[in-house]
Write a protein that holds these residues in place. Structure first.
Motif, PDB file in Angstrom:
ATOM      1  N   THR A  27       4.736   6.346 -11.957  1.00 19.14           N
ATOM      2  CA  THR A  27       3.291   6.498 -11.770  1.00 19.14           C
ATOM      3  C   THR A  27       2.771   5.863 -10.484  1.00 19.14           C
ATOM      4  OG1 THR A  27       2.885   4.530 -13.115  1.00 19.14           O
ATOM      5  CG2 THR A  27       2.820   6.669 -14.241  1.00 19.14           C
ATOM      6  N   GLN A  28       3.656   5.274  -9.697  1.00 17.80           N
ATOM      7  CA  GLN A  28       3.181   4.626  -8.470  1.00 17.80           C
ATOM      8  C   GLN A  28       2.755   5.652  -7.428  1.00 17.80           C
ATOM      9  OE1 GLN A  28       5.960   2.372  -6.075  1.00 17.80           O
ATOM     10  NE2 GLN A  28       7.669   3.665  -6.720  1.00 17.80           N
ATOM     11  N   ARG A  29       1.773   5.273  -6.635  1.00 17.67           N
ATOM     12  CA  ARG A  29       1.306   6.100  -5.525  1.00 17.67           C
ATOM     13  C   ARG A  29       1.793   5.464  -4.237  1.00 17.67           C
ATOM     14  NH1 ARG A  29      -0.569  11.079  -6.472  1.00 17.67           N
ATOM     15  NH2 ARG A  29      -1.652  10.921  -4.500  1.00 17.67           N
ATOM     16  N   ILE A  30       2.385   6.275  -3.384  1.00 20.24           N
ATOM     17  CA  ILE A  30       2.877   5.817  -2.094  1.00 20.24           C
ATOM     18  C   ILE A  30       1.835   6.235  -1.050  1.00 20.24           C
ATOM     19  CG2 ILE A  30       4.779   5.908  -0.441  1.00 20.24           C
ATOM     20  CD1 ILE A  30       5.585   4.891  -3.265  1.00 20.24           C
ATOM     21  N   SER A  31       1.381   5.292  -0.256  1.00 17.20           N
ATOM     22  CA  SER A  31       0.398   5.640   0.762  1.00 17.20           C
ATOM     23  C   SER A  31       1.044   6.557   1.797  1.00 17.20           C
ATOM     24  CB  SER A  31      -0.155   4.384   1.441  1.00 17.20           C
ATOM     25  OG  SER A  31       0.841   3.797   2.251  1.00 17.20           O
ATOM     26  N   THR A  32       0.233   7.405   2.391  1.00 10.08           N
ATOM     27  CA  THR A  32       0.731   8.347   3.394  1.00 10.08           C
ATOM     28  C   THR A  32       1.310   7.601   4.589  1.00 10.08           C
ATOM     29  OG1 THR A  32      -0.851  10.010   2.667  1.00 10.08           O
ATOM     30  CG2 THR A  32       0.098  10.311   4.857  1.00 10.08           C
ATOM     31  N   SER A  33       0.676   6.496   4.982  1.00 11.35           N
ATOM     32  CA  SER A  33       1.192   5.748   6.130  1.00 11.35           C
ATOM     33  C   SER A  33       2.567   5.145   5.821  1.00 11.35           C
ATOM     34  CB  SER A  33       0.209   4.654   6.553  1.00 11.35           C
ATOM     35  OG  SER A  33       0.020   3.721   5.512  1.00 11.35           O
ATOM     36  N   ARG A  34       2.735   4.590   4.636  1.00 10.41           N
ATOM     37  CA  ARG A  34       4.048   4.026   4.255  1.00 10.41           C
ATOM     38  C   ARG A  34       5.093   5.126   4.186  1.00 10.41           C
ATOM     39  NH1 ARG A  34       5.957   1.727  -1.466  1.00 10.41           N
ATOM     40  NH2 ARG A  34       8.074   1.179  -0.852  1.00 10.41           N
TER      41      ARG A  34
END
Length: 119
Positions: A27-34
């Motif tokens: 369920t984690q969201r990965i930021s676009t920058s990361r």
């Protein structure tokens, strides 16, 4: 995989914490920058293959869903990126983003040219 025994109870106490760990990963969201930093490192180590004179370039990527983690890669052109490289991308994401044990989805799209004037 967890090694457990219903007969002796070995490893049974590890099941519930593992379920919570996997749920948190799923369920984690990965930021676009990361995500794009990971992609940059990945392509520096192993760039996408060329098909004749035409090369595949990953312009950027974004996570579009969290259950299961789904990523869309925007490419410079249409065409079939080799399956071996697609698998490499999937495995690299799982390792780099701590998604081991997760089923993830990876889609590749050609970036649309929005500056084309209609005829």
């Amino acid at each position: 995989f967890l090694r457990i025994s219903g007969l002796t109870g070995f490893g049974v106490d590890l099941i519930v914490p593992k379920i919570f760990q996997l749920y948190e990963q799923a369920t984690q969201r990965i930021s676009t920058s990361r995500l794009n930093k990971v992609i940059k490192t990945m392509t520096e180590k192993n760039p996408p293959p060329a098909l004749g004179r035409n090369t595949f370039n990953i312009l950027y990527a974004s996570q579009v869903s969290a259950q299961p983690p789904t990523f869309v890669f925007f490419m410079n052109r249409l065409g079939a990126l080799p399956k071996s490289y697609q698998k490499y991308v999937e495995n690299y994401l799982k390792t780099s983003l701590n998604l081991k044990g997760q089923s993830i989805r990876v889609h590749f799209r050609a970036k649309e040219d929005r500056h084309v004037t209609p005829k």
